[in-house]
Design a protein around this motif. Structure first.
Motif, PDB file in Angstrom:
ATOM      1  N   ASP A  48      37.849  40.145  28.945  1.00 49.09           N
ATOM      2  CA  ASP A  48      38.588  40.289  30.440  1.00 49.09           C
ATOM      3  C   ASP A  48      39.343  41.316  30.819  1.00 49.09           C
ATOM      4  O   ASP A  48      39.707  42.108  29.856  1.00 49.09           O
ATOM      5  N   GLN A  72      41.735  40.048  38.321  1.00 51.95           N
ATOM      6  CA  GLN A  72      41.198  39.567  36.954  1.00 51.95           C
ATOM      7  C   GLN A  72      39.771  39.599  37.243  1.00 51.95           C
ATOM      8  O   GLN A  72      39.328  39.345  38.383  1.00 51.95           O
ATOM      9  N   ALA A  73      38.974  40.317  36.255  1.00 54.81           N
ATOM     10  CA  ALA A  73      37.508  40.063  36.360  1.00 54.81           C
ATOM     11  C   ALA A  73      37.159  39.861  34.837  1.00 54.81           C
ATOM     12  O   ALA A  73      37.983  40.210  33.732  1.00 54.81           O
ATOM     13  N   ALA A 126      34.306  38.728  39.695  1.00 53.36           N
ATOM     14  CA  ALA A 126      35.518  38.312  39.908  1.00 53.36           C
ATOM     15  C   ALA A 126      35.510  37.175  41.017  1.00 53.36           C
ATOM     16  O   ALA A 126      34.577  37.422  41.816  1.00 53.36           O
ATOM     17  N   LEU A 180      41.335  37.866  46.255  1.00 56.62           N
ATOM     18  CA  LEU A 180      41.060  39.055  45.955  1.00 56.62           C
ATOM     19  C   LEU A 180      41.388  40.040  46.795  1.00 56.62           C
ATOM     20  O   LEU A 180      41.482  39.747  48.180  1.00 56.62           O
TER      21      LEU A 180
END
Length: 694
Positions: free
Chosen positions: A203, A214-215, A412, A435
């Motif tokens: 992660d 976060q991706a 993501a 995002l």
């Protein structure tokens, strides 16, 4: 001499329902020309002491009046004799139809007369309209109930004596309960045989401008890659040079999420278990109260929901119209989807509507003061779900991006509610995760990458909700059978609840093994589902119930004969308890009883000393300061804590004492469960709380 004429007494119509609570509500609606009384459920049934089925006379059931109901039957006969007309208004299902049929038999009513009244909700309009259109007793419905009763009696009263003889007294078997038990045991075997497999995830935290997001690692060189070893992870991380990643793909879409369907019996039971922590039996008990009627002060007693035993998701046009008016008035016309049709699940009988509020205008807030805590929680669940089912879809703007560097790919996903639709009353979506705005060719900065090792997990044990879902998906049982089935397998100690999940016992394993070996059809999911379908065909007049019973019984009696001769007596050995009897000095052993394991003296029957098996928690009793606090179980199998010196010390607590006192008031502290699966140390006597424990 002046003579006065006696005023002629006007005969009243007699209405018979099952429940006294229901009788009170309906009598208020019908007025002075009607007297409403209750039969308190069935008045005739098969004998408990014998099979009560005439196998030589086409499987004819041999009914008797239920013991203890003689005075009630006599009162019903007297009331019927002096009544202008008798109406039978038991519940609108197979069981209710059978109750009316038995009442007609005992009271000498003509079954062809139009004296049967059915309504799906106990409201003034629904009840009055039903009495305008009485009908004759539906013999297809009666036959469908009889067929199930006879089949269950044949299975139960044939296999249970074998289990009593070969294993131990007090055991039972049944069509649905045996399948439920096998599902639980099969799942336990899956868990025991499960071999965990290693896998890894990476992660990442990235930044576009000042906004972080976060991706997760996706793959290498345009191909998805599953990371199975630490070596693979190291290879991936070695390819990353620096912290700059390029946005190489952006997908934007609009996604709709349709409203959930209104409740059926099983979906209500599942949601009540998951959302308000109700056991199946409690859900049905509280739903019955809401259906039969609750006093709303000056508004009188009203039935608040429609009939709660149904597998249909259908909503009447009248209820749809009322919901549309309410939704339009409260939220606006764009929230209402009035006129849309709801498709039933395949196999649904569609005898009744879905479970819904009788009057959508009675919002949970408006009647909260008239309901107890449990009634309000369940009514809120039903009201919200119904209103949501009549509302338009929620619309989300979704965004998916792919980040790349040297062939290493991360993805993501984000979404934002564009139009809340049904979620205005029933929010079942995850929180929106937005995002930052990105386009193909943009650069983002890696802040952190976190590789993590995982192992695949075995399937979870069944909870009440997941067991009901599995039974329903496989077509086993019907809405009314799930609650008694779950209760029976626990009562027989075939399974026990551990952390709200079903765990089979040694006794359950033994019984299941015998039934699987000698009566394979009974626990065959496909066979049981097909039998349910055949029984449903009786309900709609497509099949004759005696033929269905005969096609089952002929091969079944061969299996019975084989089981009688081939099953060997099974000895359930007593385990040594590790200490001696404090009455006679003989060794104590662990025995298996109806309610689980217990300590007993090996010198039985000369010594009848027994003790409950308890579990110490390592805490001195905060009340007497002499005994140990032990974990105990209530009659309903709920864990509580008490002093081992009972009855000398009567200390009890639902919450687990931890052996420390409150710094504010010196009362003992306890560990309390909190939402989300955690625990928290609190004082029951003050507002003192410590940090939550995960």
């Amino acid at each position: 001499m002046v003579t006065t004429k006696k005023k002629a007494t006007t005969k009243k119509n007699l209405v018979i329902v099952e429940s006294p609570a229901k009788a009170k509500t309906i009598e208020k609606y019908l007025g002075r020309n009607y007297k409403v009384v209750a039969s308190v459920g069935h008045i005739r049934d098969l004998k408990k002491s014998s099979m009560s089925i005439d196998f030589d006379n086409n499987y004819e059931p041999e009914y008797i009046n239920i013991r203890g109901k003689g005075p009630l039957i006599n009162d019903l006969k007297k009331e019927a004799k002096k009544a202008k007309q008798v109406f039978l208004a038991s519940d609108p299902d197979r069981e209710g139809e059978a109750i009316s049929w038995h009442l007609a038999h005992i009271l000498g009513l003509d079954e062809k007369d139009k004296n049967r009244v059915v309504f799906n909700e106990i409201t003034k309009d629904a009840v009055k309209n039903a009495f305008k259109e009485p009908r004759a007793i539906d013999h297809d419905l009666v036959d469908a109930q009889q067929a199930r009763r006879v089949l269950d009696r044949i299975v139960g009263y044939s296999i249970s004596p074998i289990l009593w003889k070969k294993v131990k007294k007090g055991l039972s078997a049944g069509r649905v309960q045996s399948v439920a038990l096998k599902l639980i045991i099969d799942r336990e075997h899956e868990i025991n045989n499960f071999k965990p497999e290693e896998y890894w995830t990476i992660d990442g935290t990235f930044k576009k401008g000042t906004k972080k997001f976060q991706a997760s690692f996706y793959g290498l060189d345009d191909k998805k890659l599953k990371l199975e070893t630490n070596e693979q992870v190291k290879e991936v991380l070695a390819r990353i040079k620096g912290d700059e990643f390029l946005v190489d793909k952006v997908d934007r879409k609009e996604r709709k999420r349709n409203a959930p369907l209104p409740y059926t019996t099983s979906t209500l039971q599942m949601d009540a278990a998951n959302k308000i922590n109700f056991r199946t039996r409690k859900t049905m008990m509280v739903a019955q109260q809401l259906y039969e009627g609750v006093s709303l002060g000056t508004g009188g007693t009203q039935g608040l929901i429609t009939y709660m035993r149904t597998d249909s998701t259908r909503i009447s046009p009248v209820a749809q119209g009322q919901a549309a008016d309410f939704i339009t008035e409260r939220f606006g016309s764009k929230y209402s989807k009035h006129g849309s049709k709801i498709k039933n699940a395949s196999g649904a009988q569609d005898a009744h509507e879905a479970i819904r509020p009788s009057n959508v205008q009675l919002t949970p807030e408006s009647i909260a003061k008239y309901l107890d805590k449990d009634q309000l929680r369940l009514y809120t669940l039903i009201w919200n779900r119904f209103v949501a089912s009549q509302m338009t879809a929620a619309i989300f703007d979704t965004m998916s991006v792919r980040l790349a560097q040297n062939g290493v790919l991360f993805t993501a996903n984000g979404s934002q509610v564009k139009f809340d639709g049904y979620m205005a009353v029933y929010n079942d979506a995850d929180k929106s995760k937005m995002l930052p705005e990105m386009e193909v060719g943009d650069k983002v900065q890696r802040v952190l990458t976190k590789p993590e090792q995982h192992f695949t997990q075995p399937p979870a044990r069944y909870s009440e909700a997941t067991l009901i879902k599995t039974l329903e998906e496989n077509g086993v049982g019907r809405p009314s059978t799930y609650a008694p089935t779950i209760e029976t397998i626990q009562k027989r100690y075939y399974v026990k609840l551990a952390a709200k999940r079903f765990e089979p016992t040694e006794l359950g394993e033994i019984v299941n093994k015998l039934i699987v070996e000698f009566f394979p059809d009974i626990v065959n999911v496909t066979f049981t589902a097909e039998m349910e379908q055949k029984l449903d065909d009786v309900e709609v007049g497509k099949a004759q119930w005696q033929k269905i019973i005969d096609s089952f019984y002929q091969p079944f009696k061969v299996e019975l004969a084989k089981a009688e001769t081939e099953i060997e007596k099974i000895q359930i050995k007593d385990e040594p308890a590790g200490f001696d009897c404090d009455v006679c000095g003989h060794e104590m052993v662990i025995k298996l009883g109806r309610f689980g394991k217990f300590y007993a003296c090996s010198n039985f029957p000369d010594c009848r000393n027994t003790k409950q098996i308890t579990k110490e928690i390592g805490v001195i009793c905060p009340e007497c300061h002499k005994g140990q606090v032990i974990e105990r179980k209530s009659k309903r199998n709920r864990i509580f804590y008490g002093c081992d010196r009972y009855p000398e010390c009567e200390f009890t607590s639902w919450d687990k004492p931890i052996g420390r006192d409150c710094p504010k008031c010196q009362h003992y502290l306890v560990e309390k469960k909190v939402r989300g699966g955690g625990k928290q140390v609190v004082c029951p006597n003050s507002d003192y709380e410590e940090e939550k424990i995960k």
